[in-house]
Motif scaffolding. Structure first.
Motif, PDB file in Angstrom:
ATOM      1  N   VAL A 172       1.051  -1.297  -0.049  1.00 53.55           N
ATOM      2  CA  VAL A 172      -0.047  -0.031  -0.113  1.00 53.55           C
ATOM      3  C   VAL A 172       0.762   1.323   0.063  1.00 53.55           C
ATOM      4  O   VAL A 172       1.831   1.255   0.607  1.00 53.55           O
ATOM      5  N   GLU A 173       0.377   2.249  -0.557  1.00 56.11           N
ATOM      6  CA  GLU A 173       1.314   3.446  -0.710  1.00 56.11           C
ATOM      7  C   GLU A 173       1.278   4.223   0.614  1.00 56.11           C
ATOM      8  O   GLU A 173       0.071   3.990   1.353  1.00 56.11           O
ATOM      9  N   ILE A 174       2.032   5.106   0.936  1.00 58.78           N
ATOM     10  CA  ILE A 174       2.165   5.856   2.066  1.00 58.78           C
ATOM     11  C   ILE A 174       0.676   6.716   2.155  1.00 58.78           C
ATOM     12  O   ILE A 174       0.575   7.630   1.381  1.00 58.78           O
ATOM     13  N   GLY A 175      -0.021   6.547   3.089  1.00 61.00           N
ATOM     14  CA  GLY A 175      -1.152   7.479   3.349  1.00 61.00           C
ATOM     15  C   GLY A 175      -2.207   7.178   2.347  1.00 61.00           C
ATOM     16  O   GLY A 175      -3.121   8.036   2.262  1.00 61.00           O
ATOM     17  N   GLY A 176      -2.278   6.210   1.426  1.00 58.18           N
ATOM     18  CA  GLY A 176      -2.987   6.178   0.500  1.00 58.18           C
ATOM     19  C   GLY A 176      -4.040   5.075   0.663  1.00 58.18           C
ATOM     20  O   GLY A 176      -4.228   4.485   1.805  1.00 58.18           O
ATOM     21  N   ALA A 206       6.454   4.217   6.667  1.00 58.19           N
ATOM     22  CA  ALA A 206       5.975   2.849   6.345  1.00 58.19           C
ATOM     23  C   ALA A 206       4.617   2.455   6.833  1.00 58.19           C
ATOM     24  O   ALA A 206       4.332   2.824   8.162  1.00 58.19           O
ATOM     25  N   ARG A 207       3.781   1.947   6.240  1.00 52.37           N
ATOM     26  CA  ARG A 207       2.581   1.340   6.788  1.00 52.37           C
ATOM     27  C   ARG A 207       2.912   0.052   7.450  1.00 52.37           C
ATOM     28  O   ARG A 207       3.408  -0.894   7.006  1.00 52.37           O
ATOM     29  N   GLN A 208       2.696  -0.144   8.775  1.00 47.06           N
ATOM     30  CA  GLN A 208       2.992  -1.275   9.658  1.00 47.06           C
ATOM     31  C   GLN A 208       1.782  -1.594  10.465  1.00 47.06           C
ATOM     32  O   GLN A 208       0.800  -0.679  10.769  1.00 47.06           O
ATOM     33  N   GLY A 209       1.606  -2.753  10.968  1.00 45.19           N
ATOM     34  CA  GLY A 209       0.382  -3.245  11.471  1.00 45.19           C
ATOM     35  C   GLY A 209      -0.550  -3.673  10.785  1.00 45.19           C
ATOM     36  O   GLY A 209      -0.568  -3.686   9.438  1.00 45.19           O
ATOM     37  N   ASP A 210      -1.846  -3.611  11.365  1.00 43.24           N
ATOM     38  CA  ASP A 210      -2.991  -4.104  10.517  1.00 43.24           C
ATOM     39  C   ASP A 210      -3.432  -3.097   9.464  1.00 43.24           C
ATOM     40  O   ASP A 210      -3.712  -2.035   9.752  1.00 43.24           O
TER      41      ASP A 210
END
Length: 231
Positions: A172-176, A206-210
């Motif tokens: 997934v993109e940052i904040g997208g 970075a997107r992390q977690g659920d």
């Protein structure tokens, strides 16, 4: 028996391209990573390596890097990154491993690697397609989605009980809001996804977690302080 992950090694043993030009944290990282790895990874463990493995341009020029990897503990499961210019067909990759007797390395490309009843699947990924993406980027993005499906279908054929997805690019993109890769994973019951590609300042976002039921983890080696992460 355990599964670890670490990506973006950018090994410079085959070419003269030292990573310490990117900052002090990269100084002597090859030696530090080897020491960390051998302390925590056992011979029966798996280490997933989702891309950017070697700076070599051609496969036959990458021998020193793959020798380093082969001599590390565990079975190494490798996917393609955007800087892996040496990557070629699966037949040529597997013939290379056989010729060099690199017997602790496996590749994933449109397939799954089975570790007991756990399937390791994945693909390189690409920049997340949006309305401003080029037609070429959209084409590659679509192809990478299909490659993920092919890998997951192979896991399904092998009656896997758990699936871990590895990608080089973030899914997934940052904040997208584009969740097309995540939607594919959910369809196949995937609960964990690891990825790399991000370095330096980009790691802060970075997107992390659920994310919609899929747990994301960034495993770029500099983010992990060159210590394989238990997944």
């Amino acid at each position: 028996m355990a599964i670890f992950a670490i990506s973006d090694l950018h090994l410079p043993l085959s070419v003269d391209k030292p990573m310490d030009v990117f900052g002090e944290r990269w100084r002597n990282y090859v030696e530090r990573m080897q020491s960390n790895w051998q302390k925590i990874v056992g011979a029966d463990d798996i280490v997933i390596m989702p891309g950017d493995i070697s700076w070599a341009t051609y496969l036959d020029d990458s021998v020193a890097d793959f020798e380093y990897i082969n001599n590390l503990n565990g079975t190494k499961v490798i996917l393609k990154g955007n800087h892996d210019y040496w990557w070629t067909t699966m037949n040529k990759l597997n013939n290379f491993l056989e010729r060099k007797d690199f017997n602790t390395i496996k590749f994933i490309h449109n397939n799954a690697f089975m570790y007991g009843r756990t399937a390791i699947c994945g693909t390189r990924g690409w920049n997340i397609a949006g309305e401003n993406s080029s037609e070429e980027d959209k084409r590659i993005f679509l192809r990478e989605k299909q490659r993920l499906i092919l890998s997951l279908e192979d896991a399904k054929r092998n009656n896997s009980e758990e699936i871990i997805v590895a990608m080089h690019y973030p899914p997934v993109e940052i904040g997208g809001q584009n969740l097309e890769f995540i939607d594919i994973m959910k369809e196949y019951g995937v609960k964990k996804c690891i990825y790399g590609h991000l370095h330096a300042a980009a790691q802060k976002f970075a997107r992390q977690g659920d994310v919609n039921g899929v747990n994301l983890s960034l495993v770029s080696c500099d983010f992990l302080n060159f210590i394989p992460k238990l997944v």
